[in-house]
Design an enzyme around this catalytic site. Structure first.
Site, PDB file in Angstrom:
ATOM      1  N   GLU A  41       1.831  -2.641  -3.288  1.00 39.24           N
ATOM      2  CA  GLU A  41       2.058  -3.597  -2.469  1.00 39.24           C
ATOM      3  C   GLU A  41       2.317  -4.840  -3.053  1.00 39.24           C
ATOM      4  OE1 GLU A  41      -1.102  -3.635   0.633  1.00 39.24           O
ATOM      5  OE2 GLU A  41      -0.553  -1.697   1.317  1.00 39.24           O
ATOM      6  N   HIS A  63       0.850  -3.952   5.831  1.00 38.36           N
ATOM      7  CA  HIS A  63      -0.678  -4.231   5.771  1.00 38.36           C
ATOM      8  C   HIS A  63      -1.244  -5.497   6.546  1.00 38.36           C
ATOM      9  CE1 HIS A  63      -3.956  -3.407   2.216  1.00 38.36           C
ATOM     10  NE2 HIS A  63      -4.613  -3.650   3.679  1.00 38.36           N
TER      11      HIS A  63
END
Length: 528
Positions: free
Chosen positions: A261, A279
């Protein structure tokens, strides 16, 4: 009287400022701008940050008066906790601030994938009315498998019960009784995989859970299953999931977290049946406000000299000086207990004997629970979440005190009953003017062994040649023994070898020792 200075390094809610109250001088800066942050830290007592401000060794060194770093959130990736600890700076976060938001997002992803909401929305906005293509499935009377039955997993289960779903749960650290009280049936992972219509993951990311839902696990599921991961990236293997979707062995997925990420490329993005979000688990106004208010309260406690329950690295508060040295000892006893038992108990007694009981030692029960769970979860275990972890896993803890102590001035025993009725005990004490931490008992065997970063305990049938065999195998593996003690209940009965070693014992060496001397082996690594 000069007020303590609190630096707000990122935008926080008005409720956070209100929670601090009028007793502090509040300053603001842009924490993401190093040229602004470093001079602003020079004389502050506390700093409140989110994720953009890096409180690294340089920043901590620049803050000569700093006492508290407060992270308004769960993670601590932007805080150098070891440097803060070395500098005597308390680090606090908000470990329970986002649990409701994370649970609700998981439920949202589950609903979205069940009803094909995302692709239907995109098609209609692009001018296509595809009512028949995007039919879905109901949740009523379906089975949902909750992998990880901690705080968030339990909240998800509670919400999905409202849809009339049957809840299966997998969690090796939760008792069947506790799961049953929450309306779930505790099952082995393979059974959960085979029976579930939906699977939702709520585990910490550890070496054991990384890739848990991978190719092997996905070979055991129904082809109609839909898989949700709003926990940690990497627990669900994205490549394996994409392959299963491509081959029709999985019907859909809802994914909020990724192994890498931020990410804008994933094999999962090619499937209409996969709903993805960047997220967003903690990205609600309420979660952000809860986080800010929680750490503001911790700052007030810390700067007021009170006990801070959610301190990640150190504890403060009005604790008798005589009691303080035992906090670290009891926490280590908790870690040793978990290693020796191989499980968490359903009942844990923290039994304190000696003159120390003249003081309030209730913090030791918290220390024991903190140690009990430290090596079982990726997230920091603190004085505020340790009791919650115990409650979620069905562990009942109590503190027992007795001013009489026969062999030592003070001794503390953690005595726990496991789910199968087995009783495990670990005893420790502090000795001498240097307050040396020692183990003085394991499961009824009397010892007196100083604690070490690396320890091992071998229980076996008493007979000649055991010590030599252990020493030979460790020597061949280049593991140096720092100390060794042998204890036994009777001649020819059960015996225990307690070892301290200079480095961790490799797993294959542990297996070789266990096989050669026919022993039950427990290894304890207290490093870090």
């Amino acid at each position: 009287m000069t007020k303590p200075i609190v630096l707000i390094a990122e935008e926080l809610s008005p409720a956070t400022i209100d929670a601090l109250g009028p007793d502090f001088e509040i300053r603001n800066c842009d924490g993401a701008n190093r040229d602004e942050l470093l001079p602003a830290l020079a004389d502050v007592d506390a700093v409140l940050v989110r994720s953009a401000t890096k409180m690294d060794a340089e920043a901590i060194a620049a803050a000569k008066n700093l006492k508290v770093i407060a992270r308004a959130g769960v993670g601590l990736d932007n805080v150098d906790v070891p440097s803060a600890t070395q500098a005597g700076v308390m680090v606090v976060n908000a470990p329970t601030s986002n649990i409701t938001s994370a649970a609700e997002l998981a439920v949202g992803l589950l609903l979205a994938t069940a009803r094909n909401i995302a692709p239907a929305n995109e098609a209609l906005k692009n001018g296509a009315w595809k009512r028949s293509k995007y039919g879905g499935v109901e949740l009523l009377e379906k089975k949902v498998g909750v992998v990880g039955f901690g705080r968030i997993g339990q909240l998800v289960a509670e919400r999905l019960k409202g849809f009339g779903m049957e809840v299966l749960a997998y969690d090796p650290y939760v008792s069947a009784q506790k799961a049953g009280q929450l309306g779930a049936r505790l099952v082995p992972l393979d059974e959960l995989l085979a029976e579930s219509d939906f699977i939702t993951v709520h585990l910490p990311k550890t070496p054991e859970t990384l890739g848990l839902i991978g190719k092997e696990a996905l070979g055991k599921v129904k082809p109609t299953v839909r898989i949700i991961n709003a926990a940690r990236g990497g627990i669900v293997d994205e490549e394996a999931l994409a392959e299963a979707l491509r081959e029709g062995r999985v019907a859909g997925a809802g994914i909020d977290v990724f192994a890498k990420e931020p990410t804008t490329e994933s094999p999962l993005f090619e499937f209409e049946s996969v709903v993805v979000t960047p997220h967003l688990g903690a990205s609600t106004e309420e979660a952000q406000e809860k986080a800010g208010v929680a750490v503001a309260k911790s700052v007030r406690l810390a700067l007021g000299g009170d006990l801070v329950p959610d301190a990640v690295n150190v504890s403060g508060g009005v604790i008798a000086e005589e009691v303080r040295p035992g906090i670290a000892l009891v926490e280590k006893l908790g870690r040793i207990f978990t290693a020796v038992a191989g499980a968490v108990p359903v009942q844990l007694d923290v039994d304190v004997h000696g003159e120390i009981t003249e003081h309030d030692v209730s913090v030791w029960k918290l220390s024991a629970l903190k140690g009990l769970f430290t090596d079982l979860t990726e997230d920091p275990v603190t004085y505020v979440n340790a009791p919650l972890l115990a409650e979620q896993r069905g562990v009942e803890a109590r503190l027992l005190t007795d001013p009489a102590s026969q062999d030592f001035r003070n001794v503390t025993t953690l005595r726990g009953t496991l789910a199968d009725g087995t009783v495990v005990s670990v005893s420790g004490t502090l000795t001498g003017p240097r307050m040396v931490e020692k183990i003085v008992g394991i499961n009824g065997f009397d010892l007196e062994v100083p604690l070490s970063e690396h320890m091992a305990f071998f229980t076996y049938g008493d007979r000649p040649g055991i010590v030599g065999a252990v020493g030979r195998l460790l020597g061949e593996a280049d593991v140096n023994i720092g100390g060794m003690q042998v204890a036994r209940d009777t001649k020819g009965g059960r015996a225990l070898v307690a070892l301290t070693v200079d480095s961790a014992i490799p797993a294959d060496v542990v297996s070789a020792i266990a096989a050669e001397i026919e022993a039950e082996v427990r290894v304890v690594d207290l490093e870090g």
